[in-house]
Design a protein around this motif. Structure first.
Motif, PDB file in Angstrom:
ATOM      1  N   ARG A 144      82.509   3.970   0.799  1.00  0.00           N
ATOM      2  CA  ARG A 144      81.170   3.738   1.291  1.00  0.00           C
ATOM      3  C   ARG A 144      80.715   4.930   2.128  1.00  0.00           C
ATOM      4  NH1 ARG A 144      80.423  -2.067   3.610  1.00  0.00           N
ATOM      5  NH2 ARG A 144      81.450  -2.342   1.619  1.00  0.00           N
ATOM      6  N   ARG A 145      79.672   5.627   1.673  1.00  0.00           N
ATOM      7  CA  ARG A 145      79.197   6.814   2.367  1.00  0.00           C
ATOM      8  C   ARG A 145      77.699   6.713   2.588  1.00  0.00           C
ATOM      9  NH1 ARG A 145      81.881  10.671  -1.951  1.00  0.00           N
ATOM     10  NH2 ARG A 145      81.887   8.700  -3.066  1.00  0.00           N
ATOM     11  N   LEU A 146      77.237   7.196   3.726  1.00  0.00           N
ATOM     12  CA  LEU A 146      75.832   7.073   4.072  1.00  0.00           C
ATOM     13  C   LEU A 146      75.089   8.329   3.661  1.00  0.00           C
ATOM     14  CD1 LEU A 146      73.517   5.582   5.335  1.00  0.00           C
ATOM     15  CD2 LEU A 146      74.196   6.456   7.567  1.00  0.00           C
ATOM     16  N   PHE A 147      74.268   8.216   2.637  1.00  0.00           N
ATOM     17  CA  PHE A 147      73.440   9.311   2.173  1.00  0.00           C
ATOM     18  C   PHE A 147      72.001   8.822   2.115  1.00  0.00           C
ATOM     19  CE2 PHE A 147      77.523  10.348   0.183  1.00  0.00           C
ATOM     20  CZ  PHE A 147      77.666  11.660   0.579  1.00  0.00           C
ATOM     21  N   VAL A 148      71.058   9.742   2.079  1.00  0.00           N
ATOM     22  CA  VAL A 148      69.673   9.374   1.862  1.00  0.00           C
ATOM     23  C   VAL A 148      69.544   8.855   0.433  1.00  0.00           C
ATOM     24  CG1 VAL A 148      67.326  10.250   1.669  1.00  0.00           C
ATOM     25  CG2 VAL A 148      68.794  11.038   3.509  1.00  0.00           C
ATOM     26  N   TRP A 149      68.890   7.734   0.286  1.00  0.00           N
ATOM     27  CA  TRP A 149      68.748   7.091  -1.014  1.00  0.00           C
ATOM     28  C   TRP A 149      67.373   7.441  -1.553  1.00  0.00           C
ATOM     29  CZ3 TRP A 149      69.761   1.148  -1.492  1.00  0.00           C
ATOM     30  CH2 TRP A 149      69.835   0.802  -2.841  1.00  0.00           C
ATOM     31  N   ARG A 150      67.304   8.249  -2.591  1.00  0.00           N
ATOM     32  CA  ARG A 150      66.014   8.660  -3.137  1.00  0.00           C
ATOM     33  C   ARG A 150      65.344   7.481  -3.819  1.00  0.00           C
ATOM     34  NH1 ARG A 150      66.525   8.605  -8.549  1.00  0.00           N
ATOM     35  NH2 ARG A 150      68.398   9.410  -9.550  1.00  0.00           N
ATOM     36  N   HIS A 151      64.085   7.677  -4.197  1.00  0.00           N
ATOM     37  CA  HIS A 151      63.369   6.676  -4.972  1.00  0.00           C
ATOM     38  C   HIS A 151      64.109   6.456  -6.280  1.00  0.00           C
ATOM     39  CE1 HIS A 151      60.265   4.552  -7.087  1.00  0.00           C
ATOM     40  NE2 HIS A 151      60.090   5.526  -7.937  1.00  0.00           N
ATOM     41  N   TRP A 172      72.126  -9.024  -3.410  1.00  0.00           N
ATOM     42  CA  TRP A 172      72.307  -7.587  -3.184  1.00  0.00           C
ATOM     43  C   TRP A 172      71.652  -7.217  -1.862  1.00  0.00           C
ATOM     44  CZ3 TRP A 172      70.750  -4.812  -8.409  1.00  0.00           C
ATOM     45  CH2 TRP A 172      71.564  -5.317  -9.449  1.00  0.00           C
ATOM     46  N   ARG A 173      72.416  -6.591  -0.967  1.00  0.00           N
ATOM     47  CA  ARG A 173      71.865  -6.115   0.308  1.00  0.00           C
ATOM     48  C   ARG A 173      71.811  -4.586   0.263  1.00  0.00           C
ATOM     49  NH1 ARG A 173      74.003  -7.345   5.505  1.00  0.00           N
ATOM     50  NH2 ARG A 173      76.085  -6.856   4.684  1.00  0.00           N
ATOM     51  N   MET A 174      70.586  -4.042   0.285  1.00  0.00           N
ATOM     52  CA  MET A 174      70.405  -2.601   0.219  1.00  0.00           C
ATOM     53  C   MET A 174      70.858  -1.942   1.516  1.00  0.00           C
ATOM     54  SD  MET A 174      69.123  -3.133  -2.702  1.00  0.00           S
ATOM     55  CE  MET A 174      68.030  -4.183  -3.673  1.00  0.00           C
ATOM     56  N   ASP A 175      71.241  -0.671   1.439  1.00  0.00           N
ATOM     57  CA  ASP A 175      71.753  -0.026   2.640  1.00  0.00           C
ATOM     58  C   ASP A 175      70.659   0.102   3.706  1.00  0.00           C
ATOM     59  OD1 ASP A 175      70.604   2.749   2.929  1.00  0.00           O
ATOM     60  OD2 ASP A 175      71.477   3.058   0.954  1.00  0.00           O
ATOM     61  N   PRO A 176      71.036   0.167   4.982  1.00  0.00           N
ATOM     62  CA  PRO A 176      70.053   0.094   6.078  1.00  0.00           C
ATOM     63  C   PRO A 176      68.986   1.180   6.042  1.00  0.00           C
ATOM     64  CG  PRO A 176      72.261  -0.274   6.918  1.00  0.00           C
ATOM     65  CD  PRO A 176      72.421   0.172   5.498  1.00  0.00           C
ATOM     66  N   PHE A 177      69.380   2.401   5.699  1.00  0.00           N
ATOM     67  CA  PHE A 177      68.388   3.480   5.706  1.00  0.00           C
ATOM     68  C   PHE A 177      67.315   3.228   4.667  1.00  0.00           C
ATOM     69  CE2 PHE A 177      66.612   7.422   4.155  1.00  0.00           C
ATOM     70  CZ  PHE A 177      66.189   8.023   5.325  1.00  0.00           C
ATOM     71  N   TYR A 178      67.737   2.951   3.455  1.00  0.00           N
ATOM     72  CA  TYR A 178      66.766   2.721   2.389  1.00  0.00           C
ATOM     73  C   TYR A 178      65.903   1.509   2.702  1.00  0.00           C
ATOM     74  CZ  TYR A 178      64.721   2.185  -2.196  1.00  0.00           C
ATOM     75  OH  TYR A 178      63.827   2.067  -3.226  1.00  0.00           O
ATOM     76  N   SER A 179      66.514   0.464   3.246  1.00  0.00           N
ATOM     77  CA  SER A 179      65.761  -0.730   3.602  1.00  0.00           C
ATOM     78  C   SER A 179      64.656  -0.390   4.595  1.00  0.00           C
ATOM     79  CB  SER A 179      66.701  -1.776   4.212  1.00  0.00           C
ATOM     80  OG  SER A 179      67.690  -2.173   3.286  1.00  0.00           O
ATOM     81  N   GLN A 180      64.989   0.426   5.569  1.00  0.00           N
ATOM     82  CA  GLN A 180      63.998   0.807   6.578  1.00  0.00           C
ATOM     83  C   GLN A 180      62.845   1.577   5.954  1.00  0.00           C
ATOM     84  OE1 GLN A 180      65.579   3.185   9.780  1.00  0.00           O
ATOM     85  NE2 GLN A 180      63.561   3.710  10.568  1.00  0.00           N
ATOM     86  N   VAL A 181      63.165   2.502   5.070  1.00  0.00           N
ATOM     87  CA  VAL A 181      62.124   3.314   4.435  1.00  0.00           C
ATOM     88  C   VAL A 181      61.181   2.444   3.615  1.00  0.00           C
ATOM     89  CG1 VAL A 181      61.710   5.102   2.699  1.00  0.00           C
ATOM     90  CG2 VAL A 181      63.486   5.424   4.425  1.00  0.00           C
ATOM     91  N   VAL A 182      61.735   1.517   2.837  1.00  0.00           N
ATOM     92  CA  VAL A 182      60.908   0.639   2.014  1.00  0.00           C
ATOM     93  C   VAL A 182      60.001  -0.216   2.883  1.00  0.00           C
ATOM     94  CG1 VAL A 182      60.928  -1.316   0.423  1.00  0.00           C
ATOM     95  CG2 VAL A 182      62.504   0.588   0.077  1.00  0.00           C
TER      96      VAL A 182
END
Length: 228
Positions: A2-9, A56-66
């Protein structure tokens, strides 16, 4: 892994909201985001498995952006309505890719029905997508093992069962049955990818893709086994 990366569109999520998110220069290796998932086997009154209920729970960063992006929409709709519309887009796009779910019974493919009972929500700083994936035909599992793997073929997104803090052990509810069924048991088998595949994924930039179905090498396997 599990690695934290920016999740693109992500095209497979069908988020059509103009999110043009690029990964920072250091974030070169796949995957670039993750989904924590849990699965529940659904049985009918005859003891046949009829569906796999998934969360399915999306990762926190992507969730915040959406959520931030949807908050800027000025069309008179409520956030609940926007989340519902997002869920419809996710469902429609995943339907073209077998819902990213591969199901087998004793190694033989099991056909899927049409996804039902979808729900999209935002809880505990995570975007959550829930749905019921029916089997095309209910399956009697006595003496058989049903297996599934859920994965993004490109491995841009890592999909893993809900696990403890360090990811070493799946949580008890990561795979469960909706009611006890004739002594059926469940287990989650971690992926053991070939080191060459790990290296291949690590060398991919955010704009690149590896071999077709690269994600299958990193997919966990859920199993429901029932005695004969």
């Amino acid at each position: 892994m599990r690695r934290l990366f920016v999740w693109r569109h992500c095209a497979w999520l069908g988020l059509a909201m103009g999110l043009l998110l690029g990964a920072p220069p250091a974030a070169l290796a796949h995957p670039h985001g993750w989904v924590d998932m849990s699965v529940e086997g659904v049985f009918d009154e005859q003891g046949r498995l009829t569906a796999l209920r998934q969360r399915w729970r999306m990762d926190p960063f992507y969730s915040q952006v959406v959520m931030e992006e949807m908050a800027t929409v000025k069309d008179g709709t409520s956030m609940a309505q926007r989340l519902d519309a997002l869920g419809v887009e996710i469902r429609n796009n995943l339907a073209t890719q077998h819902n990213l779910t591969n199901i087998t019974l004793d190694g033989q493919p099991v056909a899927q029905g049409e996804v039902t009972d979808t729900n999209t929500d935002y809880r505990d700083d995570r975007l959550v997508y829930e749905f019921v994936l029916p089997l095309a035909t209910p399956q009697r599992l006595a003496g058989h093992t049903l297996s599934y793997r859920i994965f993004d073929p490109t491995y841009y997104i890592e999909m893993v069962h809900e696990a403890n803090e360090d990811g070493s052990q799946p949580l008890p509810d990561a795979l469960k049955l909706d009611h006890p069924s004739a002594g059926c048991t469940t287990r989650i088998v971690k992926a053991t990818p070939d080191p060459q595949k790990v290296m291949e994924a690590a060398m991919l930039d955010k704009g690149e893709s590896g071999e077709p179905n690269l994600g299958r090498f990193f997919a966990e396997t859920g199993e429901i086994a029932c005695p004969g």
